[in-house]
Design a protein around this motif. Structure first.
Motif, PDB file in Angstrom:
ATOM      1  N   GLN A  81     -10.839  27.615 -39.277  1.00  0.00           N
ATOM      2  CA  GLN A  81     -10.598  28.499 -40.419  1.00  0.00           C
ATOM      3  C   GLN A  81     -11.830  28.654 -41.308  1.00  0.00           C
ATOM      4  O   GLN A  81     -11.930  29.616 -42.066  1.00  0.00           O
ATOM      5  CB  GLN A  81      -9.401  27.996 -41.234  1.00  0.00           C
ATOM      6  CG  GLN A  81      -8.070  28.245 -40.577  1.00  0.00           C
ATOM      7  CD  GLN A  81      -7.729  27.282 -39.435  1.00  0.00           C
ATOM      8  OE1 GLN A  81      -8.450  26.338 -39.135  1.00  0.00           O
ATOM      9  NE2 GLN A  81      -6.603  27.538 -38.781  1.00  0.00           N
ATOM     10  N   ASN A  82     -12.785  27.711 -41.217  1.00  0.00           N
ATOM     11  CA  ASN A  82     -14.008  27.832 -42.014  1.00  0.00           C
ATOM     12  C   ASN A  82     -14.800  29.088 -41.671  1.00  0.00           C
ATOM     13  O   ASN A  82     -15.522  29.615 -42.513  1.00  0.00           O
ATOM     14  CB  ASN A  82     -14.905  26.606 -41.821  1.00  0.00           C
ATOM     15  CG  ASN A  82     -14.355  25.381 -42.506  1.00  0.00           C
ATOM     16  OD1 ASN A  82     -13.505  25.460 -43.370  1.00  0.00           O
ATOM     17  ND2 ASN A  82     -14.841  24.234 -42.095  1.00  0.00           N
ATOM     18  N   THR A  85     -13.637  31.794 -43.995  1.00  0.00           N
ATOM     19  CA  THR A  85     -13.611  31.555 -45.433  1.00  0.00           C
ATOM     20  C   THR A  85     -14.910  30.963 -45.965  1.00  0.00           C
ATOM     21  O   THR A  85     -15.395  31.364 -47.006  1.00  0.00           O
ATOM     22  CB  THR A  85     -12.459  30.600 -45.804  1.00  0.00           C
ATOM     23  OG1 THR A  85     -12.617  29.369 -45.079  1.00  0.00           O
ATOM     24  CG2 THR A  85     -11.107  31.200 -45.480  1.00  0.00           C
ATOM     25  N   ASN A  88     -19.775  33.856 -44.637  1.00  0.00           N
ATOM     26  CA  ASN A  88     -19.610  35.285 -44.888  1.00  0.00           C
ATOM     27  C   ASN A  88     -20.231  36.099 -43.758  1.00  0.00           C
ATOM     28  O   ASN A  88     -21.298  35.750 -43.240  1.00  0.00           O
ATOM     29  CB  ASN A  88     -20.279  35.684 -46.212  1.00  0.00           C
ATOM     30  CG  ASN A  88     -19.595  35.044 -47.396  1.00  0.00           C
ATOM     31  OD1 ASN A  88     -18.378  34.966 -47.438  1.00  0.00           O
ATOM     32  ND2 ASN A  88     -20.377  34.574 -48.353  1.00  0.00           N
TER      33      ASN A  88
END
Length: 155
Positions: A81-82, A85, A88
């Motif tokens: 999931q990093n 989030t 960028n």
């Protein structure tokens, strides 16, 4: 006034928070403490590598061992999931990281939760005193980025 980020202070705060958790567990007589940690790479490499993120968690591990609490340390290198989030995308929506050739162990947060649930279900008789690394995939960073960038193209 602008308040800057102080890495040294952040490390001190994280270590103190970890010690507080350990102290509270010891005082309460908790029978099994499961902590999300990482190895203290700074100590393990005799100062050749510096990574406050790892070092702080590693020092909490050391403290927990010193306090004699029944622990299980679970080490996750990276959450999938990093990618969506923490990092960028560029103006075209593509992800880039300079460490693209390095192999990265990663895990989905849902899988991580299932693993932790299993540790609690089986309890300290199976898991106390263990230091485990959990990952559901291991591949060069560029392969992860290629997958993400392809998924972004497909909408």
């Amino acid at each position: 006034a602008t308040v800057g980020y102080d890495e040294t202070k952040a490390v001190e705060i994280e270590i103190q928070q970890g010690k507080n958790v350990v102290d509270a567990a010891k005082e309460a007589g908790v029978k099994h403490v499961v902590l999300s940690t990482l190895e203290d790479v700074e100590t393990n490499t005799k100062g050749k590598l510096h990574s406050w993120h790892f070092t702080a968690k590693g020092r909490i591990e050391t403290y927990a061992k010193e306090q004699g609490i029944p622990y299980t340390f679970v080490r996750y290198a990276f959450y999938f999931q990093n990618f969506g989030t923490f990092f960028n995308a560029d103006e075209e929506g593509n992800f880039h990281l300079p460490m693209r050739d390095h192999v990265l162990d990663a895990v989905d947060t849902e899988d991580a939760g299932k693993a932790i649930a299993k540790i609690f279900q089986q309890g300290p008789s199976v898991w106390a005193g263990k230091e485990i690394g959990l990952a559901s995939d291991s591949r060069p960073v560029q392969e992860y980025l290629d997958i993400l960038n392809e998924v972004k193209k497909d909408g």
